[in-house]
Structures are given as C-alpha cells and as structure tokens.
Design a protein around this motif. Structure first.
Motif, mmCIF file in Angstrom:
data_model
loop_
_atom_site.group_PDB
_atom_site.id
_atom_site.type_symbol
_atom_site.label_atom_id
_atom_site.label_comp_id
_atom_site.label_asym_id
_atom_site.label_seq_id
_atom_site.Cartn_x
_atom_site.Cartn_y
_atom_site.Cartn_z
ATOM 1 N N GLU A 297 0.862 -1.191 0.000
ATOM 2 C CA GLU A 297 0.000 0.000 0.000
ATOM 3 C C GLU A 297 0.894 1.234 0.000
ATOM 4 O OE1 GLU A 297 -3.342 -0.213 -0.103
ATOM 5 O OE2 GLU A 297 -3.195 -2.402 -0.009
ATOM 6 N N GLU A 298 0.350 2.342 -0.462
ATOM 7 C CA GLU A 298 1.096 3.594 -0.491
ATOM 8 C C GLU A 298 1.601 3.932 0.922
ATOM 9 O OE1 GLU A 298 -0.631 6.323 -3.075
ATOM 10 O OE2 GLU A 298 1.305 7.358 -3.140
ATOM 11 N N GLY A 299 2.863 4.305 1.016
ATOM 12 C CA GLY A 299 3.428 4.722 2.304
ATOM 13 C C GLY A 299 3.978 3.583 3.151
ATOM 14 N N GLN A 300 3.823 2.329 2.666
ATOM 15 C CA GLN A 300 4.327 1.189 3.455
ATOM 16 C C GLN A 300 5.796 0.913 3.161
ATOM 17 O OE1 GLN A 300 1.816 -2.228 2.668
ATOM 18 N NE2 GLN A 300 1.005 -2.055 4.746
ATOM 19 N N PHE A 301 6.429 0.238 4.086
ATOM 20 C CA PHE A 301 7.828 -0.164 3.906
ATOM 21 C C PHE A 301 7.892 -1.683 4.053
ATOM 22 C CE2 PHE A 301 12.436 0.663 5.599
ATOM 23 C CZ PHE A 301 12.931 -0.131 4.578
ATOM 24 N N LEU A 302 8.285 -2.349 2.959
ATOM 25 C CA LEU A 302 8.435 -3.803 2.972
ATOM 26 C C LEU A 302 9.927 -4.139 2.988
ATOM 27 C CD1 LEU A 302 7.031 -6.684 2.449
ATOM 28 C CD2 LEU A 302 7.736 -6.327 0.088
ATOM 29 N N GLU B 182 13.376 7.294 7.423
ATOM 30 C CA GLU B 182 12.268 7.690 8.313
ATOM 31 C C GLU B 182 11.550 8.918 7.765
ATOM 32 O OE1 GLU B 182 14.310 7.959 12.039
ATOM 33 O OE2 GLU B 182 13.819 5.882 12.573
ATOM 34 N N LYS B 183 12.349 9.870 7.268
ATOM 35 C CA LYS B 183 11.784 11.103 6.732
ATOM 36 C C LYS B 183 10.942 10.811 5.485
ATOM 37 C CE LYS B 183 13.836 15.470 5.716
ATOM 38 N NZ LYS B 183 15.130 16.111 5.525
ATOM 39 N N LEU B 184 11.482 9.938 4.615
ATOM 40 C CA LEU B 184 10.764 9.605 3.382
ATOM 41 C C LEU B 184 9.462 8.878 3.700
ATOM 42 C CD1 LEU B 184 13.788 8.421 1.266
ATOM 43 C CD2 LEU B 184 12.257 10.278 0.630
ATOM 44 N N LYS B 185 9.545 7.976 4.674
ATOM 45 C CA LYS B 185 8.359 7.217 5.072
ATOM 46 C C LYS B 185 7.289 8.180 5.606
ATOM 47 C CE LYS B 185 7.135 3.259 7.370
ATOM 48 N NZ LYS B 185 7.039 2.658 8.653
ATOM 49 N N HIS B 186 7.753 9.115 6.409
ATOM 50 C CA HIS B 186 6.859 10.100 7.001
ATOM 51 C C HIS B 186 6.173 10.934 5.910
ATOM 52 C CE1 HIS B 186 5.428 12.117 10.517
ATOM 53 N NE2 HIS B 186 5.698 13.291 9.968
ATOM 54 N N SER B 187 6.917 11.190 4.815
ATOM 55 C CA SER B 187 6.337 12.023 3.746
ATOM 56 C C SER B 187 5.514 11.185 2.758
ATOM 57 C CB SER B 187 7.442 12.791 3.016
ATOM 58 O OG SER B 187 8.223 11.872 2.288
ATOM 59 N N GLY B 188 5.336 9.891 3.044
ATOM 60 C CA GLY B 188 4.430 9.065 2.230
ATOM 61 C C GLY B 188 5.108 8.211 1.168
ATOM 62 N N THR B 189 6.467 8.203 1.134
ATOM 63 C CA THR B 189 7.154 7.370 0.141
ATOM 64 C C THR B 189 6.948 5.891 0.479
ATOM 65 O OG1 THR B 189 8.851 9.060 -0.031
ATOM 66 C CG2 THR B 189 9.411 6.917 -0.941
ATOM 67 N N THR B 190 6.739 5.094 -0.535
ATOM 68 C CA THR B 190 6.616 3.649 -0.362
ATOM 69 C C THR B 190 8.002 3.055 -0.604
ATOM 70 O OG1 THR B 190 4.418 3.903 -1.303
ATOM 71 C CG2 THR B 190 5.266 1.646 -1.130
ATOM 72 N N ARG C 207 7.999 8.115 -5.554
ATOM 73 C CA ARG C 207 6.847 7.497 -4.875
ATOM 74 C C ARG C 207 7.230 6.113 -4.378
ATOM 75 N NH1 ARG C 207 2.129 6.831 -8.246
ATOM 76 N NH2 ARG C 207 0.943 6.711 -6.301
ATOM 77 N N LEU C 208 8.078 5.414 -5.154
ATOM 78 C CA LEU C 208 8.531 4.083 -4.748
ATOM 79 C C LEU C 208 10.056 4.069 -4.763
ATOM 80 C CD1 LEU C 208 8.000 1.070 -4.084
ATOM 81 C CD2 LEU C 208 7.932 0.635 -6.548
ATOM 82 N N LEU C 209 10.635 3.744 -3.627
ATOM 83 C CA LEU C 209 12.096 3.705 -3.528
ATOM 84 C C LEU C 209 12.534 2.265 -3.269
ATOM 85 C CD1 LEU C 209 14.778 5.283 -3.390
ATOM 86 C CD2 LEU C 209 14.375 5.598 -0.955
#
Ligand SMILES: Nc1ncnc2c1ncn2[C@@H]1O[C@H](COP(=O)(O)OP(=O)(O)OP(=O)(O)O)[C@@H](O)[C@H]1O
Length: 239
Positions: A33-38, A195-203, A171-173
């Motif tokens: 999902e958008e904003g998740q980190f796998l 952490e910063k990217l995750k906070h700003s909604g990057t997946t 959007r996806l890193l």
C-alpha cells in the motif's frame, strides 16, 4: 488502493554458453500500500535483488505481473509497458539504490545530484540548493562536491547514490542493500532519511542483511525462505 501488486512473479536466467536455465525466483506474491515499507530478507542467492531489479526493470521479468499505480500512467503492468514508459517511471516515480555507484565519468558529484532533479524539470538554481542540502545531509565533504566520484571511497559512493535517488522524493524507492558497506554513523544517516521519506508518504522496498537496522522501520517483511509477507508485530520481526 495498492501502489504495487506483485503476482505469481518469476524470473529465469539463461546461460547461452552453457545452454542451461536457472530459475532465480518463482511464485512471488506481495502487495504494497502507499506509504508502506516492505523489507525483504533471505539467504544469499535466494533472489532478493532479482525481485527489485525486475520491478525497476533492469531485468526483464518473464513470469507473472507487477502492477504499479502510476500518477501519470495509471495502473500499469511493469512487465509489459514500453521502454519509454519505464524511463518516465524511473525519472519521476521509482528510484533504485544499490550498494554500487554506476556513473558517467566527468560529471561531478554535485552535478549528478542536480541532474537527478533537473531531469524532472526542476530549475537549475533550485536544483543546486536542494543538491547541496542532500550532500550536506549525507555528510559528503564539501571539498568533494566538484570532484568526479569515480575516485570516491565505497561509503562516499554509496552516500552519493542515496542522495541522488532520494532528492527526487520518488513514490517508490527500491533499496538494494544500501547500508552494506557503511559505518555506523552513515547507517544512522540512511535510517534518518528513510524515516523522513516514510513520514512524507514514500513507499519503500528494502533488502537488508542487518535485521536490527530494519526493526522499527518496516511495516512488513517478506521472507524469501517461506514466501510469505509477514506483518511486523509492534515493528519487531517475529519470523
Ligand atoms: N544477470 C544474471 N544472470 C544469470 N544469473 C543471475 C543473474 N542475476 C542473478 N542471477 C542468479 O539468480 C540467483 C538470485 O540472485 P540474486 O542476486 O537475486 O540473489 P540475492 O538473494 O539478492 O543474493 P545476495 O544476498 O547474495 O545479494 C543467483 O543464483 C544468481 O546467480
């Protein structure tokens, strides 16, 4: 809606000289999902990098589908889109960081980061300010900014690689062992930016050998050994 849906994905390599096929990965399914980190973990050679390189299409996937919900192109199957569409995605929506830096000679460190932004249409003056801020964040010595990075140390190359990919705020890193050769201080810098990217909604999808590093960062972990994405409990991997 999911940003990325990988279904029944597989990749086979053919060694033409030896006339042998090698199934690097098969039957991979996960949804992000958008904003998740796998986080992806698994033993060496289990196919972790093959998955990331196929999403970025460095490798052409040959089985299954990889649906990406692009802002500009709509919901598209990365295994089927044109090279031109893939170039667009790499420029604007998907970035890939490996532990190696692969750059053209005679482009300085500062120009490389600026170029990442300018190819997205960012004006040179703004690109310059943002590039300097990213280089500062990753503690790349100002004396190196106008140097060609082929002379950089492994850690400097890696920090530059991450600066180039993250300054675009994709959007996806995709992070392919980005901390492999870093010292503790540089790892902390990478963690801060994640952490910063995750906070700003990057997946994000990341391959890490250091499970401690991803604890508290990942929302779920895909273990190549059992092919199951596992939601992390209280941000601790319980697999
Ligand atoms: N370009 C290629 N051509 C042929 N075989 C390849 C290629 N890339 C990867 N492979 C093979 O596919 C398998 C999976 O490789 P991959 O690099 O994806 O594993 P990995 O889990 O990322 O490994 P590591 O943790 O050691 O980096 C390996 O057996 C590897 O030899």
């Amino acid at each position: 809606m999911a940003l990325l849906e990988v279904s029944d994905f597989g990749k086979q390599f053919i060694n033409h000289r030896l006339q042998v096929k090698r199934q690097a990965v098969k039957n991979i399914h996960f949804t992000l999902e958008e904003g998740q980190f796998l986080g992806i973990i698994g033993k060496s050679g289990s196919g972790k990098s093959t998955i990331l390189k196929s999403i970025y299409r460095t490798y052409l996937p040959d089985q299954g589908t990889i649906y990406f919900d692009s802002n500009h192109l709509g919901k598209i199957d990365i295994t089927k889109i044109s090279e031109r569409e893939m170039i667009y995605l790499r420029k604007f929506e998907i970035s890939y960081v490996s532990q190696f830096l692969d750059v053209l000679p005679r482009i300085t460190c500062r120009e490389l980061v600026e170029k990442s932004l300018q190819e997205m249409g960012v004006e040179h003056a703004i690109a310059r300010v943002e590039a300097e801020s990213a280089l500062n964040h990753f503690e790349i010595d100002e004396k190196l900014w106008d140097v060609y990075p082929n002379t950089f140390s492994g850690g400097e190359k890696l920090r530059l690689n991450i600066a180039m990919a993250t300054v675009k705020q994709p959007r996806l890193l995709l992070l392919d062992e980005p901390t492999a050769s870093l010292d503790q201080n540089s790892k902390i810098k990478v963690r801060e930016v994640i952490e910063k990217l995750k906070h700003s909604g990057t997946t994000l999808i990341g391959i890490f050998h250091d499970i401690e590093f991803i604890e508290g960062l990942c929302d779920s972990i895909f273990n190549m050994n059992d092919h199951q994405p596992v939601t992390t409990v209280g941000n601790k991997y319980e697999g």
